[in-house]
Design an enzyme around this catalytic site. Structure first.
Site, PDB file in Angstrom:
ATOM      1  CD  GLU A  37      -3.197  -0.900   0.262  1.00  0.00           C
ATOM      2  OE1 GLU A  37      -2.936   0.205  -0.904  1.00  0.00           O
ATOM      3  OE2 GLU A  37      -3.135  -1.615  -0.199  1.00  0.00           O
ATOM      4  CE1 TYR A 120      -6.708   3.078  -0.352  1.00  0.00           C
ATOM      5  CE2 TYR A 120      -4.438   3.285  -0.498  1.00  0.00           C
ATOM      6  CZ  TYR A 120      -5.295   2.577  -0.674  1.00  0.00           C
ATOM      7  OH  TYR A 120      -5.306   1.437  -1.927  1.00  0.00           O
ATOM      8  CG  ASP A 138      -7.637   4.533  -5.047  1.00  0.00           C
ATOM      9  OD1 ASP A 138      -9.175   4.391  -4.826  1.00  0.00           O
ATOM     10  OD2 ASP A 138      -6.899   2.995  -4.733  1.00  0.00           O
ATOM     11  CB  CYS A 209     -23.403   3.616 -14.497  1.00  0.00           C
ATOM     12  SG  CYS A 209     -21.878   4.996 -14.488  1.00  0.00           S
TER      13      CYS A 209
HETATM   14  S1  SF4 Z   1     -20.497   2.244 -16.071  1.00  0.00           S
HETATM   15 FE1  SF4 Z   1     -18.779   3.862 -16.952  1.00  0.00          FE
HETATM   16  S2  SF4 Z   1     -19.311   5.709 -15.506  1.00  0.00           S
HETATM   17 FE2  SF4 Z   1     -19.956   3.947 -14.254  1.00  0.00          FE
HETATM   18  S3  SF4 Z   1     -19.018   3.050 -13.026  1.00  0.00           S
HETATM   19 FE3  SF4 Z   1     -19.276   1.632 -15.245  1.00  0.00          FE
HETATM   20  S4  SF4 Z   1     -17.034   2.396 -16.081  1.00  0.00           S
HETATM   21 FE4  SF4 Z   1     -17.421   4.236 -14.924  1.00  0.00          FE
END
Ligand code: SF4
Length: 303
Positions: A37, A120, A138, A209
């Site tokens: 680390e 961290y 991180d 996401c």
């Molecule tokens: S979909 Fe794309 S932006 Fe979203 S967490 Fe995954 S790699 Fe990252």
């Protein structure tokens, strides 16, 4: 049946795709994980690998490093960069011997109290060496959480308490699963959700996401320019340290003067190494790695 959580999706992906790295192997000791680390903080994996193996072959336990000189720690650090980390790691080994009988502590407060171990690193060791539940945040994890949860392209300046809370909220309750998820978040940020070229089509959380859902296809945040190295004081410090690392005794100043033509910059770089405790003056006009050889004679105070 409920949908798998963010942590479950990323952890499953990690178990199938994680890079095979020595500090992740089941037999890696807490000391080995701590060393990795510290080395990985400012240095890429590919450069850390050989240095990590050599370091642990020489100092497999904290007591072995604590018994050696700071100069040897700097020598073994080689060209990893930011060599004060070598000194801090040796100070840390000494504290582990003095306070914890040579065993890397498992309590977060004890880890945080060690020299050179910050927010961290302490949490990374507690999670990865001892399977505890802590948010390990991180740069890569901040970016993943920021994109996937908040829908922002880049995490912006670190806001430690908020970053820790945001990541902790994603961790499973069970400690071992949380530790696995922490490693998985880091890996996702390192190899898939990268700063400039996220590979969303290969991401295990693409369907949930927030940033992806916003329709963005490329990070819109500021581009970070790579730090210049050539011609900087850092380069001169590296050249001076290289000569001192190769030497078995004090190096006369004229020998050091050969590494760089700009005298003012050379003097500044050498003074910086002395100020940082990496190098010490010895004799009339020579220098050596700190603690590299017998103690310096005390000044004659009677004259
Ligand atoms: S979909 Fe794309 S932006 Fe979203 S967490 Fe995954 S790699 Fe990252």
């Amino acid at each position: 049946m409920s949908e798998p959580t963010f942590a479950t999706l990323v952890s499953r992906w990690y178990e199938e795709n994680a890079r095979d790295l020595p500090w992740r192997k089941p037999g890696a000791s807490p000391w080995a994980i701590l060393v990795s680390e510290v080395m990985l903080q400012q240095t890429p994996v590919v450069r850390v690998l050989p240095a990590y193996e050599a370091w642990l072959a020489r100092w497999p336990v904290p007591a072995a490093l604590a018994a050696d000189t700071p100069a040897e720690a700097i020598r073994m650090w080689g060209r990893l960069g930011y060599p004060r980390r070598a000194l801090r790691l040796r100070e840390c080994a000494t504290a582990i011997v003095e306070r914890h009988g040579g065993e890397v502590p498992d309590r977060l407060d004890h880890l945080l109290a060690l020299p050179g171990v910050g927010t961290y690193t302490a949490r990374a060791v507690a999670a990865f060496a001892y399977g505890q539940r802590h948010p390990v945040v991180d740069t890569n994890v901040r970016r993943v959480v920021c994109r996937a949860v908040a829908g922002e392209p880049d995490a912006g300046p670190a806001t430690r308490p908020a970053d820790l809370l945001a990541t902790e909220a994603l961790l499973p309750a069970e400690p071992a699963a949380a530790a696995l998820a922490s490693a998985a978040f880091m890996e996702l940020g390192a190899v898939v959700c990268t700063a400039r070229s996220p590979r969303c089509d290969q991401c295990p959380v693409e369907s949930t996401c927030a940033w992806r859902a916003s329709g963005q296809t490329a990070p819109a945040g500021p581009t970070r320019r790579p730090q210049r190295y050539a011609g900087t004081d850092r380069q001169v410090r590296g050249l001076l340290l290289g000569v001192l690392r190769e030497s078995t005794g004090p190096v006369p100043r004229p020998r050091l003067d050969q590494v760089w033509t700009d005298g003012a910059q050379r003097t500044r770089a050498l003074a910086g190494l002395v100020q940082d405790g990496l190098v010490e003056p010895v004799g009339d006009d020579s220098y050596r790695l700190v603690g590299d050889g017998p103690a310096l004679p005390l000044p004659d105070l009677t004259r």
